[in-house]
Scaffold this active site. Sequence first.
Site, PDB file in Angstrom:
ATOM      1  N   ARG A  92      34.905  38.228  31.517  1.00  0.00           N
ATOM      2  CA  ARG A  92      36.305  37.825  31.589  1.00  0.00           C
ATOM      3  C   ARG A  92      37.125  38.594  30.544  1.00  0.00           C
ATOM      4  NH1 ARG A  92      38.813  33.528  29.483  1.00  0.00           N
ATOM      5  NH2 ARG A  92      40.569  32.712  30.667  1.00  0.00           N
ATOM      6  N   ASP A 152      49.672  24.265  39.548  1.00  0.00           N
ATOM      7  CA  ASP A 152      48.716  23.169  39.400  1.00  0.00           C
ATOM      8  C   ASP A 152      49.458  21.825  39.469  1.00  0.00           C
ATOM      9  OD1 ASP A 152      46.418  25.044  37.814  1.00  0.00           O
ATOM     10  OD2 ASP A 152      48.514  25.526  37.519  1.00  0.00           O
ATOM     11  N   ARG A 155      50.326  21.115  42.995  1.00  0.00           N
ATOM     12  CA  ARG A 155      49.124  20.646  43.704  1.00  0.00           C
ATOM     13  C   ARG A 155      48.869  19.170  43.372  1.00  0.00           C
ATOM     14  NH1 ARG A 155      45.809  26.126  42.146  1.00  0.00           N
ATOM     15  NH2 ARG A 155      46.223  27.278  44.060  1.00  0.00           N
ATOM     16  N   HIS A 179      46.115  27.441  32.211  1.00  0.00           N
ATOM     17  CA  HIS A 179      46.004  27.548  33.673  1.00  0.00           C
ATOM     18  C   HIS A 179      44.571  28.016  33.930  1.00  0.00           C
ATOM     19  CE1 HIS A 179      46.626  28.555  37.824  1.00  0.00           C
ATOM     20  NE2 HIS A 179      46.377  29.829  37.599  1.00  0.00           N
TER      21      HIS A 179
HETATM   22  P1  NAD Z   1      46.609  42.364  44.342  1.00  0.00           P
HETATM   23  O1  NAD Z   1      45.443  43.217  43.998  1.00  0.00           O
HETATM   24  O2  NAD Z   1      46.899  42.046  45.765  1.00  0.00           O
HETATM   25  O3  NAD Z   1      47.922  43.057  43.724  1.00  0.00           O
HETATM   26  C1  NAD Z   1      47.985  43.634  42.461  1.00  0.00           C
HETATM   27  C2  NAD Z   1      49.014  44.738  42.508  1.00  0.00           C
HETATM   28  O4  NAD Z   1      49.182  45.246  41.177  1.00  0.00           O
HETATM   29  C3  NAD Z   1      48.585  45.926  43.398  1.00  0.00           C
HETATM   30  O5  NAD Z   1      49.596  46.217  44.341  1.00  0.00           O
HETATM   31  C4  NAD Z   1      48.406  47.051  42.392  1.00  0.00           C
HETATM   32  O6  NAD Z   1      48.707  48.346  42.926  1.00  0.00           O
HETATM   33  C5  NAD Z   1      49.379  46.645  41.294  1.00  0.00           C
HETATM   34  N1  NAD Z   1      49.124  47.295  40.009  1.00  0.00           N
HETATM   35  C6  NAD Z   1      47.925  47.489  39.392  1.00  0.00           C
HETATM   36  N2  NAD Z   1      48.107  48.173  38.249  1.00  0.00           N
HETATM   37  C7  NAD Z   1      49.444  48.387  38.130  1.00  0.00           C
HETATM   38  C8  NAD Z   1      50.247  49.040  37.163  1.00  0.00           C
HETATM   39  N3  NAD Z   1      49.703  49.608  36.077  1.00  0.00           N
HETATM   40  N4  NAD Z   1      51.571  49.087  37.361  1.00  0.00           N
HETATM   41  C9  NAD Z   1      52.136  48.530  38.465  1.00  0.00           C
HETATM   42  N5  NAD Z   1      51.421  47.905  39.425  1.00  0.00           N
HETATM   43  C10 NAD Z   1      50.089  47.835  39.256  1.00  0.00           C
HETATM   44  O7  NAD Z   1      46.435  41.041  43.495  1.00  0.00           O
HETATM   45  P2  NAD Z   1      47.175  39.635  43.760  1.00  0.00           P
HETATM   46  O8  NAD Z   1      46.332  38.799  44.645  1.00  0.00           O
HETATM   47  O9  NAD Z   1      48.594  39.904  44.125  1.00  0.00           O
HETATM   48  O10 NAD Z   1      47.116  38.982  42.303  1.00  0.00           O
HETATM   49  C11 NAD Z   1      47.938  39.468  41.253  1.00  0.00           C
HETATM   50  C12 NAD Z   1      47.680  38.683  39.986  1.00  0.00           C
HETATM   51  O11 NAD Z   1      48.174  37.347  40.149  1.00  0.00           O
HETATM   52  C13 NAD Z   1      46.188  38.539  39.627  1.00  0.00           C
HETATM   53  O12 NAD Z   1      46.036  38.690  38.231  1.00  0.00           O
HETATM   54  C14 NAD Z   1      45.872  37.120  40.061  1.00  0.00           C
HETATM   55  O13 NAD Z   1      44.778  36.587  39.353  1.00  0.00           O
HETATM   56  C15 NAD Z   1      47.167  36.440  39.681  1.00  0.00           C
HETATM   57  N6  NAD Z   1      47.367  35.100  40.261  1.00  0.00           N
HETATM   58  C16 NAD Z   1      47.990  34.196  39.461  1.00  0.00           C
HETATM   59  C17 NAD Z   1      48.182  32.886  39.873  1.00  0.00           C
HETATM   60  C18 NAD Z   1      48.862  31.917  38.946  1.00  0.00           C
HETATM   61  O14 NAD Z   1      48.891  30.687  39.187  1.00  0.00           O
HETATM   62  N7  NAD Z   1      49.453  32.388  37.868  1.00  0.00           N
HETATM   63  C19 NAD Z   1      47.777  32.493  41.160  1.00  0.00           C
HETATM   64  C20 NAD Z   1      47.158  33.442  41.981  1.00  0.00           C
HETATM   65  C21 NAD Z   1      46.960  34.744  41.512  1.00  0.00           C
END
Ligand code: NAD
Length: 317
Positions: A92, A152, A155, A179
């Site tokens: 992680r 959360d 939910r 979270h």
């Molecule tokens: P994803 O892989 O579909 O999208 C990530 C995007 O980031 C991609 O389009 C990628 O090209 C872009 N990216 C990567 N490096 C980059 C950079 N240096 N500059 C600009 N863009 C860049 O992932 P996702 O499913 O959209 O998830 C995105 C994030 O959101 C993850 O970290 C995930 O864990 C998080 N997430 C958070 C919550 C929450 O409650 N906060 C919930 C779900 C997901």
Amino acid sequence: MNTDKRKVVLIGTGMVGMSFAYALVNQGGICNELVLIDVNKERANGEAMDLNHGLAFAKSNMRIYAGDYKDCKDADIVVIAAGVAQREGETRLDLLQRNTEVFRSIISPVVKSGFDGIFLVATNPVDIMTRVTYELSRFGASRVIGTGTSLDTARLRYLLGDYFTVDPKNIHAYVIGEHGDSEFVPFSQVMLATKSVSEILADEKNDYKIEDMQSIEEQVRTSAYKIIKAKRATYYGIGMAITRIIKAILGDENSVLTVSAKLCGEYDSKNVFIGVPCIIGRNGVKEIVELSLTNEEKEKFQNSKTILDDSFNGLNL
Ligand code: NAD
């Protein structure tokens, strides 16, 4: 002439980013300019085209385009949903370190553009990435917000509403802390309208049970795992949570939302970014609402805080 331009820049046009953009367009009237930025420019361009083609069916018009970091200059809010996925065998903390490098490549050009608005971070682990954004940007704490436990909490309210057969809007309850696995529900603070749920549970006239509350808390804590197992990722709920926070900011609502905010003595804690109920308005976090926790709840909060501090301190910033 429209002098009330509300501009949002989204960095990271993956599943989470675009679910947010889709919710924003469909809810309508929240902002009038949306810029999409991604390291994969072709993807950002394609997403902008796709969204624009739906505008004829949307409630209100918006200017949507794939842009560059210089477009952040006059933005009100920069949303960050960019991130990298965990590699096999990676810890992680390794993932955290790689996401920190991603954030370094993002925050610096955003700040250099002259951006003077509010950062809203969704990338996981969201509390740590929000703190990283704060450290790298050197913005005031009230202008650096993470989505925290807002999803959360939604939910939780949905599940409690279902259990008590009451509209979730009339359930006042929060998930607080990290979270993640150490988040928890301070049940001493849960209210149905203005009646305490502890009181409702103690009333022998009805069949509600305390064990059911514990099961609901567990369902909230594990729901992301279940969704990821079923469909690889979660994105609609968080997309709507981001939209809700943006609506509160741009509408200067002073709404209470459980975002990740920097504590400055509240909950006997300092420096950590963690999910707590906050009053959110035009300038970001207006105030952190300090709940009256029981001793047991205070211990849970401190445990969550220590986990977040330890992760952050293990980073090479
Ligand atoms: P994803 O892989 O579909 O999208 C990530 C995007 O980031 C991609 O389009 C990628 O090209 C872009 N990216 C990567 N490096 C980059 C950079 N240096 N500059 C600009 N863009 C860049 O992932 P996702 O499913 O959209 O998830 C995105 C994030 O959101 C993850 O970290 C995930 O864990 C998080 N997430 C958070 C919550 C929450 O409650 N906060 C919930 C779900 C997901």
